[in-house]
Design an enzyme around this catalytic site. Structure first.
Site, PDB file in Angstrom:
ATOM      1  CG  ASP A 264      -2.108   0.866   1.110  1.00 22.49           C
ATOM      2  OD1 ASP A 264      -2.282   1.473   0.046  1.00 22.49           O
ATOM      3  OD2 ASP A 264      -2.878   0.965   2.076  1.00 22.49           O
TER       4      ASP A 264
ATOM      5  CG  HIS B 295       0.462   1.905  -9.346  1.00 22.69           C
ATOM      6  ND1 HIS B 295       0.175   1.590  -8.047  1.00 22.69           N
ATOM      7  CD2 HIS B 295      -0.613   2.593  -9.812  1.00 22.69           C
ATOM      8  CE1 HIS B 295      -1.042   2.059  -7.735  1.00 22.69           C
ATOM      9  NE2 HIS B 295      -1.523   2.687  -8.787  1.00 22.69           N
TER      10      HIS B 295
ATOM     11  CG  LEU C  50       9.408 -17.195  -3.041  1.00 26.16           C
ATOM     12  CD1 LEU C  50       9.272 -17.135  -1.512  1.00 26.16           C
ATOM     13  CD2 LEU C  50       9.850 -15.819  -3.559  1.00 26.16           C
TER      14      LEU C  50
ATOM     15  NE  ARG D  98      -3.368  -1.666   4.037  1.00 29.49           N
ATOM     16  CZ  ARG D  98      -4.574  -1.787   3.512  1.00 29.49           C
ATOM     17  NH1 ARG D  98      -5.389  -2.721   3.945  1.00 29.49           N
ATOM     18  NH2 ARG D  98      -5.000  -0.970   2.567  1.00 29.49           N
TER      19      ARG D  98
ATOM     20  N   GLY E 275       0.265   5.382  -4.433  1.00 26.37           N
ATOM     21  CA  GLY E 275      -0.310   6.660  -4.862  1.00 26.37           C
ATOM     22  C   GLY E 275       0.220   7.815  -4.024  1.00 26.37           C
TER      23      GLY E 275
HETATM   24  C1  FPP Z   1      -1.742   0.158  -3.395  1.00 28.96           C
HETATM   25  O1  FPP Z   1      -1.303   1.480  -3.428  1.00 28.96           O
HETATM   26  C2  FPP Z   1      -1.168  -0.590  -4.492  1.00 28.96           C
HETATM   27  C3  FPP Z   1      -1.891  -1.167  -5.482  1.00 28.96           C
HETATM   28  C4  FPP Z   1      -3.337  -1.116  -5.572  1.00 28.96           C
HETATM   29  C5  FPP Z   1      -1.236  -1.878  -6.588  1.00 28.96           C
HETATM   30  C6  FPP Z   1      -0.040  -2.689  -6.251  1.00 28.96           C
HETATM   31  C7  FPP Z   1       0.783  -2.818  -7.471  1.00 28.96           C
HETATM   32  C8  FPP Z   1       2.114  -2.796  -7.528  1.00 28.96           C
HETATM   33  C9  FPP Z   1       2.984  -2.747  -6.355  1.00 28.96           C
HETATM   34  C10 FPP Z   1       2.848  -2.788  -8.819  1.00 28.96           C
HETATM   35  C11 FPP Z   1       2.715  -3.952  -9.694  1.00 28.96           C
HETATM   36  C12 FPP Z   1       2.694  -5.255  -9.022  1.00 28.96           C
HETATM   37  C13 FPP Z   1       3.436  -6.315  -9.400  1.00 28.96           C
HETATM   38  C14 FPP Z   1       3.209  -7.624  -8.758  1.00 28.96           C
HETATM   39  C15 FPP Z   1       4.475  -6.228 -10.425  1.00 28.96           C
HETATM   40  P1  FPP Z   1      -2.366   2.637  -3.627  1.00 28.96           P
HETATM   41  O2  FPP Z   1      -2.426   2.954  -5.065  1.00 28.96           O
HETATM   42  O3  FPP Z   1      -3.672   2.227  -3.014  1.00 28.96           O
HETATM   43  O4  FPP Z   1      -1.704   3.781  -2.823  1.00 28.96           O
HETATM   44  P2  FPP Z   1      -2.437   4.941  -2.015  1.00 28.96           P
HETATM   45  O5  FPP Z   1      -3.228   4.270  -0.918  1.00 28.96           O
HETATM   46  O6  FPP Z   1      -1.297   5.740  -1.490  1.00 28.96           O
HETATM   47  O7  FPP Z   1      -3.295   5.682  -2.985  1.00 28.96           O
END
Ligand code: FPP
Length: 225
Positions: free
Chosen positions: A11, A28, A122, A164, A14
């Site tokens: 998390d 991301h 893994l 988390r 963003g």
């Molecule tokens: C949460 O952050 C993250 C996600 C919804 C996407 C996770 C994806 C990646 C880490 C990249 C691609 C994954 C792989 C496996 C290659 P958020 O966007 O909710 O952040 P925020 O809460 O700060 O808005």
């Protein structure tokens, strides 16, 4: 000390990007680098199963542009990393629905699952279009006369440690059954900054915890006897 199942809610991508005046997608993208670091570090820290929450069933509610960028990022990750997974003994598997994913991504996932199937160092599980409630309902529907043991097997291994990032302290429909006895570590670190040291610190914290599974610790039993 070994054979841990670590699950991570990645998390903060963003917010990481916002803080730098960058578009969310940049968070991301940098988050995908943190995924690679984490996968590389995990086996050396005693992790045998690593489940990463990459895209929840609720994430479809995000703007179409962000959803599409995430799908592309996942595809690029598989294109870039599948060979490396084979070289490093990583078995890759996706959990979650596949029928709503772009066809190209599904075919890359199936290809990666097939080609990495023999990996034994893994077991990397990517949760994509994943909802734990849905997974539980699906498991119930598969076999109505199910025992707790068979049900657990059908869903996947119990989580030992749930991490988390970003300071949030919620499960967000992730591995609800499997986390029944998981130790939880919440860190303020934003996912794109997550490092091997952070994973190692969380695992050290896990080893300091006293896991009793509802019983009393052996030492305490002696003391009260
Ligand atoms: C949460 O952050 C993250 C996600 C919804 C996407 C996770 C994806 C990646 C880490 C990249 C691609 C994954 C792989 C496996 C290659 P958020 O966007 O909710 O952040 P925020 O809460 O700060 O808005």
């Amino acid at each position: 000390m070994n054979n841990l199942h670590v699950a991570i809610i990645m998390d903060g991508n963003g917010r990481w990007a916002n803080a730098r005046g960058l578009p969310r997608v940049a968070g991301h993208r940098t988050g995908a680098d943190a995924v690679r670091r984490t996968v590389e570090a995990a086996p050396g820290l005693g992790v045998s199963v690593l489940t990463l929450y990459a895209f929840s069933a609720d994430n479809w509610r995000r703007p179409a542009r962000e959803v599409s960028a995430l799908m592309k990022l996942l595809s690029h990750y598989l294109i870039r990393e599948t060979d490396r997974c084979i070289e490093n003994g990583v078995r890759l598997q996706a959990i979650g629905r596949r029928d709503r994913l772009p066809a190209a991504l599904v075919s890359l996932l199936e290809d990666a699952e097939r080609r990495t199937a023999l990996g034994s160092k893994l077991h990397l599980r990517l949760a994509i279009d994943y909802s734990s409630r849905q997974a539980i309902l699906d498991a119930v529907r598969r076999d109505r006369a199910v025992t707790e043991e068979a049900f657990s097997k059908s869903l996947g291994p119990d989580v030992d440690l749930l991490i988390r990032t970003s300071g949030e302290q919620r499960l967000s429909d992730f591995l609800l059954w499997e986390c029944a006895y998981a130790e939880m570590v919440f860190t303020r670190r934003m996912w794109p900054d997550f490092s091997e040291d952070d994973l190692s610190a969380a695992i050290e914290e896990y080893h300091r915890r006293d896991r009793r599974f509802g019983a009393v610790a052996a030492e305490k039993t002696l003391r009260t006897a």
